[in-house]
Design a protein around this motif. Structure first.
Motif, PDB file in Angstrom:
ATOM      1  N   LYS A  75      10.707  73.417  31.507  1.00  0.00           N
ATOM      2  CA  LYS A  75       9.011  73.917  30.536  1.00  0.00           C
ATOM      3  C   LYS A  75       8.961  73.167  28.967  1.00  0.00           C
ATOM      4  O   LYS A  75       8.140  72.523  29.219  1.00  0.00           O
ATOM      5  N   THR A  76      10.215  73.901  28.612  1.00  0.00           N
ATOM      6  CA  THR A  76      10.380  73.217  26.782  1.00  0.00           C
ATOM      7  C   THR A  76      10.846  71.605  27.074  1.00  0.00           C
ATOM      8  O   THR A  76      10.219  70.705  26.195  1.00  0.00           O
ATOM      9  N   THR A  77      11.215  71.122  27.783  1.00  0.00           N
ATOM     10  CA  THR A  77      11.386  69.445  27.363  1.00  0.00           C
ATOM     11  C   THR A  77       9.969  69.622  27.778  1.00  0.00           C
ATOM     12  O   THR A  77       9.524  68.161  26.975  1.00  0.00           O
ATOM     13  N   PHE A 122       2.417  75.515  22.283  1.00  0.00           N
ATOM     14  CA  PHE A 122       3.421  76.966  22.248  1.00  0.00           C
ATOM     15  C   PHE A 122       4.984  77.147  23.045  1.00  0.00           C
ATOM     16  O   PHE A 122       4.722  76.709  24.259  1.00  0.00           O
ATOM     17  N   ASP A 123       5.576  77.309  22.328  1.00  0.00           N
ATOM     18  CA  ASP A 123       7.176  77.433  23.260  1.00  0.00           C
ATOM     19  C   ASP A 123       7.362  78.937  23.180  1.00  0.00           C
ATOM     20  O   ASP A 123       7.979  79.525  22.338  1.00  0.00           O
ATOM     21  N   GLU A 124       7.140  79.435  24.351  1.00  0.00           N
ATOM     22  CA  GLU A 124       7.232  81.363  24.010  1.00  0.00           C
ATOM     23  C   GLU A 124       7.398  82.179  22.751  1.00  0.00           C
ATOM     24  O   GLU A 124       8.072  82.640  22.298  1.00  0.00           O
ATOM     25  N   PRO A 125       6.364  82.382  22.177  1.00  0.00           N
ATOM     26  CA  PRO A 125       5.745  82.852  20.758  1.00  0.00           C
ATOM     27  C   PRO A 125       6.112  84.404  21.219  1.00  0.00           C
ATOM     28  O   PRO A 125       6.414  84.219  19.864  1.00  0.00           O
TER      29      PRO A 125
END
Ligand SMILES: Nc1ncnc2c1ncn2[C@@H]1O[C@H](COP(=O)(O)OP(=O)(O)OP(=O)(O)O)[C@@H](O)[C@H]1O
Ligand SMILES: [Mg+2]
Lengths: 283, 363
Positions: free
Chosen positions: B42-44, B157-160
């Motif tokens: 996901k982050t990638t 947004f990355d797991e904010p």
């Protein structure tokens, strides 16, 4: 158990601490007392009735006056100051950029290069001065401040690079990524975000570099010959030890005055310096 | 005003193939949530959209432009990081103003926009503070503020919310939703929390091992999972699975194993019919089970032994053993269940799921 804790605290904390402080401070005390002790007391035999090695009843500024008026001490101070400042500055600039590159830019062999730089720092100066003296002679730098300003970075740059690399690695890379999304180029992100955060690291690298070049002895001894070019450590020892005669008073006065700038630098930046060593920035 | 289009996107780190052939159309103004277990890519994917990670192959379009080779600053996006990434040496105001300063907005405009964002997020009173003088929730707001002052085309947004405590997380989740409704900016949101995914997303992408499993509206994924993974991943407690055999019985179909013997409801019979004599994975969500009454037909209910009773107040969870399987049922709070007692449970026939055991896709 609480009563036990009190004596424990004394045995394991206060007494060792006191011993440690005493060991550390005694040479300074000895230096100060010798610097202000009149010659008559200095050269009094140990078995004389009024022999008092740790105390003097008649402090004198005679040695300091002698040092400042009869020797080139103030010139040496100035030389040392200039050399230490300029070489520190050069090394810091190079170290900061190189450290940043090694920590952040993913180029091939970055890891190996980092280790290589550290290894050069481990090469003893006593070996390095031999080829360096050849270079200094070829460029006709002998007996000028440049001989030291340009050779000190050979050990200061690896040192600064290594220290800064560790510091930059500890700064979360998201900060920089965020800055780059915010519209900063790589260079601006470094300038506005990373460098301000790294100030404690830069200061401690600077203090270390300054101290190292201030106290440096071998290169200064080898590359400088005329008295008016010398730095404090070389000047004091070469001019105040004649043959086997030690002029203890002026020697200690020189050591005392010579350590004042370093002490000032330390005390001025001590907070940042400690923060730099214990490191770590929270995002 | 921008859609994000991802075509055949791949990312390989030396050994790891982190993102595999992802295709996705994120519509203008849409709130798209990526969800999946840790390490699924996901982050990638998000970082490739941001331009922080290079693309191995494939294309990313923001608006009409292919952005593969654009640096992050030219993509007109804003990103909120998990650890907030606030600039520690700058005040809240300067944190929010930094992006605008870099883009050479004039002073007055910067002031106006920062104050506007600060009002929206309720951080007007902290503008001159440093990040370390703020609580986690306040930092989160500053990070959001820094993203919205620039009026970007896309928010990433990355797991904010994952660094916030449970209560604050729920509160910020609601605020994020409101914020999105107010601003209407396209958003891509990464999380591994399925509740965030279900509540925030206009649509949700479920990923596993770098592969997109299913894309759709939250309830669509919940009610009609495309495969076993999606079915098991969404929902808490998770869906119950049980291996069954399909048999033909007096005109209809039946599934059975040691503990179950259930009729397949006619609407599903067509698709299940192909598996007569073979095995299937049967799935039923805990809330689609209830304690049976006399009126319930025998072939839509089964017998179970209660192992554990968890009374949560709003509902009661029963851990059951059914033949060789274990199942969880979510029943009414005051259900008369005793540990080691026997119970009959009724199945909601409209909510039965079947999966091919070999391919794991829904039947
Ligand atoms: N810089 C990298 N170098 C090598 N492998 C990486 C790198 N970044 C990520 N990976 C690998 O790529 C895969 C996907 O990682 P990614 O960070 O996208 O996962 P994620 O879905 O965000 O997980 P999480 O929920 O834990 O954040 C993982 O297997 C990870 O180990
Ligand atoms: Mg992640």
């Amino acid at each position: 158990m609480i009563e036990g804790a009190v004596w424990r605290k004394w045995v394991f904390f206060y007494i060792p601490l006191a011993a440690f402080v005493f060991l550390l401070l005694f040479p300074f005390y000895w230096m100060i007392i010798t610097a202000v002790r009149p010659d008559a007391e200095l050269y009094r035999p140990w078995n004389a009735p009024n022999y008092a090695p740790f105390w003097t009843a008649n402090p004198t500024l005679e040695h300091i006056r002698y040092l400042l008026e009869e020797t080139l001490f103030s010139t040496w101070m100035l030389n040392t100051m200039i050399i230490a400042l300029v070489s520190t500055l050069i090394s810091l600039v190079c170290g900061v950029f190189a450290g940043y590159a090694l920590a952040r830019l993913n180029f091939p062999f970055a890891g190996g290069l980092g280790t290589g730089i550290f290894v050069t720092y481990l090469v003893p100066q006593t070996l390095l001065f031999i080829p360096l003296s050849d270079i200094v002679r070829n460029f006709r730098l002998g007996d000028t401040p440049w001989a030291l300003i340009l050779t000190y970075p050979t050990f200061l740059i690896p040192f600064c690079t290594w220290l800064m690399m560790g510091y930059f690695k500890a700064i979360p890379k998201e900060l920089e990524e965020c800055a780059r999304i915010d519209g900063a180029s790589r260079f601006k992100a470094m300038l506005y975000i990373i460098l301000p955060i790294a100030v404690p690291g830069i200061l401690s690298a600077g203090i270390f570099a300054f101290t190292l070049s201030w106290n440096e002895f071998i290169y200064a001894l080898v590359f400088l010959s005329s008295p008016e070019q010398k730095t404090v450590p070389v000047g004091v020892t070469s001019e105040l030890i004649r043959g086997d005669v030690f002029f203890w008073g002026p020697l200690m006065a020189g050591a005392l005055l010579g350590s004042i700038p370093v002490a000032l630098v330390y005390s001025f930046f001590v907070e940042h310096y400690v923060a730099g060593l214990t490191g770590s920035v929270k995002g | 005003m921008a859609q994000v289009v991802i075509r055949n996107l791949n990312k390989k780190f030396d050994e790891v193939h982190a993102v595999k052939d992802v295709n996705l159309d994120i519509r203008d103004k849409e709130f798209m949530v990526f969800v999946g277990p840790s390490g699924c890519g996901k982050t990638t994917t998000l970082r490739m959209i941001a331009g922080l990670e290079s693309v191995t192959s494939g294309q990313i379009l923001i608006g009409e432009r292919v952005v593969n080779d654009l640096p992050p600053m030219d993509r007109d996006i804003a990103m909120v990081f998990q650890n907030y990434a606030l600039y520690p040496h700058m005040s809240v105001y300067d944190n929010m103003a930094f992006g605008l300063k870099m883009r050479k907005f004039d002073r007055e405009e910067i002031r106006r926009r920062v104050h506007e964002a600060a009002d929206i997020l309720g951080i007007r009173d902290y503008l001159h503070r440093k990040p370390r003088q703020l609580s986690g929730g306040q930092r989160q707001r500053v990070a959001l503020g820094r993203a919205i002052v620039r009026h970007p085309q896309v928010f990433l947004f990355d797991e904010p919310l994952s660094n916030l405590d449970a209560k604050l997380r729920v509160q910020m989740r609601v605020e994020l939703k409101k914020l999105h409704e107010r601003l209407g900016t396209t958003a891509v949101y990464v999380t591994h929390d399925q509740v965030e995914a279900m509540t925030l997303g206009d649509r949700v992408v479920v990923m596993r091992d770098g592969v997109v499993q299913q894309v759709g509206e939250p309830l669509e994924l919940y009610n009609r999972p495309a495969n076993l993974f999606v079915a098991g991943f969404l929902g808490s407690p998770a869906m119950n699975f049980s291996r069954v055999r399909v048999a033909a019985a007096n005109g209809g179909l039946r599934i059975e194993n040691e503990g179950l013997r259930l009729a397949v409801p006619p609407p599903l019979a067509g698709r299940v019919g192909r598996y007569v004599g073979r095995e299937l994975t049967f799935g039923i969500r805990p809330e689609d089970l209830r304690i049976a009454t006399e009126a319930d037909p025998r072939d839509l209910s089964f017998e179970a032994v209660v192992e554990v009773v968890e009374r949560l107040g709003s509902e009661t969870l029963l851990d059951l053993s059914v033949g060789a399987d274990t199942m969880v049922a979510a029943v009414e709070p005051d259900a008369p269940a005793r540990v080691r007692g026997r119970l009959r449970l009724a199945v909601n026939p409209e909510r039965m799921h079947f999966f091919d055991p070999a391919t794991e896709t829904a039947v």
